[in-house]
Design a protein around this motif. Sequence first.
Motif, PDB file in Angstrom:
ATOM      1  N   GLY A   1       0.777  -1.235   0.000  1.00  0.00           N
ATOM      2  CA  GLY A   1       0.000   0.000   0.000  1.00  0.00           C
ATOM      3  C   GLY A   1       0.809   1.286   0.000  1.00  0.00           C
ATOM      4  O   GLY A   1       1.922   1.370  -0.539  1.00  0.00           O
ATOM      5  N   MET A   2       0.227   2.293   0.631  1.00  0.00           N
ATOM      6  CA  MET A   2       0.837   3.617   0.640  1.00  0.00           C
ATOM      7  C   MET A   2       2.124   3.664   1.463  1.00  0.00           C
ATOM      8  O   MET A   2       3.008   4.482   1.204  1.00  0.00           O
ATOM      9  N   VAL A   3       2.241   2.770   2.445  1.00  0.00           N
ATOM     10  CA  VAL A   3       3.484   2.709   3.221  1.00  0.00           C
ATOM     11  C   VAL A   3       4.633   2.290   2.307  1.00  0.00           C
ATOM     12  O   VAL A   3       5.724   2.867   2.347  1.00  0.00           O
ATOM     13  N   ARG A   4       4.387   1.294   1.473  1.00  0.00           N
ATOM     14  CA  ARG A   4       5.415   0.867   0.514  1.00  0.00           C
ATOM     15  C   ARG A   4       5.763   1.999  -0.443  1.00  0.00           C
ATOM     16  O   ARG A   4       6.951   2.269  -0.696  1.00  0.00           O
TER      17      ARG A   4
ATOM     18  N   ALA B   1      -2.021   6.187   8.106  1.00  0.00           N
ATOM     19  CA  ALA B   1      -2.702   7.487   8.045  1.00  0.00           C
ATOM     20  C   ALA B   1      -1.723   8.609   7.724  1.00  0.00           C
ATOM     21  O   ALA B   1      -2.065   9.559   7.008  1.00  0.00           O
ATOM     22  N   LEU B   2      -0.493   8.500   8.240  1.00  0.00           N
ATOM     23  CA  LEU B   2       0.502   9.546   7.991  1.00  0.00           C
ATOM     24  C   LEU B   2       1.182   9.366   6.639  1.00  0.00           C
ATOM     25  O   LEU B   2       1.429  10.352   5.933  1.00  0.00           O
ATOM     26  N   ALA B   3       1.476   8.130   6.279  1.00  0.00           N
ATOM     27  CA  ALA B   3       2.224   7.871   5.041  1.00  0.00           C
ATOM     28  C   ALA B   3       1.528   8.459   3.828  1.00  0.00           C
ATOM     29  O   ALA B   3       2.154   9.052   2.945  1.00  0.00           O
ATOM     30  N   ARG B   4       0.212   8.312   3.757  1.00  0.00           N
ATOM     31  CA  ARG B   4      -0.532   8.767   2.580  1.00  0.00           C
ATOM     32  C   ARG B   4      -0.610  10.282   2.491  1.00  0.00           C
ATOM     33  O   ARG B   4      -0.983  10.826   1.449  1.00  0.00           O
ATOM     34  N   LEU B   5      -0.246  10.969   3.578  1.00  0.00           N
ATOM     35  CA  LEU B   5      -0.265  12.433   3.577  1.00  0.00           C
ATOM     36  C   LEU B   5       1.093  13.040   3.226  1.00  0.00           C
ATOM     37  O   LEU B   5       1.202  14.249   3.056  1.00  0.00           O
ATOM     38  N   LEU B   6       2.112  12.201   3.118  1.00  0.00           N
ATOM     39  CA  LEU B   6       3.446  12.712   2.807  1.00  0.00           C
ATOM     40  C   LEU B   6       3.517  13.135   1.343  1.00  0.00           C
ATOM     41  O   LEU B   6       2.831  12.579   0.485  1.00  0.00           O
ATOM     42  N   PRO B   7       4.343  14.134   1.030  1.00  0.00           N
ATOM     43  CA  PRO B   7       4.403  14.680  -0.331  1.00  0.00           C
ATOM     44  C   PRO B   7       4.706  13.622  -1.383  1.00  0.00           C
ATOM     45  O   PRO B   7       5.642  12.837  -1.244  1.00  0.00           O
ATOM     46  N   GLY B   8       3.892  13.612  -2.447  1.00  0.00           N
ATOM     47  CA  GLY B   8       4.154  12.747  -3.581  1.00  0.00           C
ATOM     48  C   GLY B   8       3.701  11.311  -3.445  1.00  0.00           C
ATOM     49  O   GLY B   8       3.893  10.512  -4.365  1.00  0.00           O
ATOM     50  N   VAL B   9       3.065  10.950  -2.316  1.00  0.00           N
ATOM     51  CA  VAL B   9       2.692   9.546  -2.106  1.00  0.00           C
ATOM     52  C   VAL B   9       1.432   9.184  -2.871  1.00  0.00           C
ATOM     53  O   VAL B   9       1.370   8.170  -3.563  1.00  0.00           O
ATOM     54  N   LEU B  10       0.399  10.009  -2.765  1.00  0.00           N
ATOM     55  CA  LEU B  10      -0.840   9.741  -3.501  1.00  0.00           C
ATOM     56  C   LEU B  10      -0.693  10.160  -4.950  1.00  0.00           C
ATOM     57  O   LEU B  10      -0.154  11.227  -5.251  1.00  0.00           O
ATOM     58  N   GLY B  11      -1.196   9.326  -5.859  1.00  0.00           N
ATOM     59  CA  GLY B  11      -1.098   9.639  -7.275  1.00  0.00           C
ATOM     60  C   GLY B  11      -1.866  10.885  -7.645  1.00  0.00           C
ATOM     61  O   GLY B  11      -1.437  11.676  -8.472  1.00  0.00           O
TER      62      GLY B  11
END
Length: 245
Positions: A20-23, A150-160
Amino acid sequence: MRFSILTLNPGFFRGALDEGMVRVAREKKVLEVVLVPIRDFTDDRYGTTDDYPYGGGAGMVMKAEPILRAHESLRREGKAPRTLVTSPQGRTLTQRWARELALEPEIAILCGRYKGIDERVISLLGAEEISIGDYVLSGGEPAAIVVLDALARLLPGVLGDAESAEADSFSEPLLDAPVYTRPEDVESRRVPDVLLSGDHERIRVWRRREAVRRTWLKRPDLLLGRKLSDEDQSLLDEIKKEEGR
C-alpha cells in the motif's frame, strides 16, 4: 519522515511495511520506518520486559528500563523524536491530528502490551497517548500500523492524485459522497443519472448534497458545533425537510 516503532513483536510488521501507501512512501524515500525491538535493551539473558504490578492484580506490566533505553537509542544530535504511546485512554486519532503529525520530521510510537506500560514511562518520555478507538486489542502493534498508514498517505508525492487526500472523508467535517464505477447497471441498480450527465456543476452539487446527507444520517456527531458554509447549511436544511426531521 522517520517513523520509529518500539515493539515487543517486530515480526508483526512483516509484510505490512511492503504494501500500500506505506510501501509507496518508502520507495519514494519520503518515509523511513525503523523497528526497535525492546527486548534488545533488556538487562538479563531472558530478555525480560514485564513484571508483576505493584499492589497486586491480574496481568503483567511492561518495565520502564528497557523502554527508556530503546527510546534513548533514537536520539539524534541529542534530540528525541516526538513520541506517541498507544493507549486506550489516549487522544483519538483524527484526520486533523494525522495532518499535524505528518508534518513532523521524526516520530516514535511505543506499542503497549500486557496490562499496560509502567506509568512513569509516559512522563519521562514526554509522550502523547494515542488511541484508534474504544475497543481492546492484544497490543499496540495494529494501532501503530493504522497511525503509520494514516501519515504515510499524507506525505508529499505519495498519492497519485494530489486532490485525493483533500477529498477523503474526515478531511473536513463531512463524509465522502457515494462513488460508482463501470458497469452502469449491477443487478438492476443503476448509477445515478446525474453522474452520467457530463454536467460538472450538477455533479459537484449532487456530490456535496450526498456528502451532507450521509454525514447527517450516519455520523451526525461530526456536525455538532460545526459552522457549515452557506451552501452546506442550505443543503442540510433541504435534506431535513425531505426526511421530515
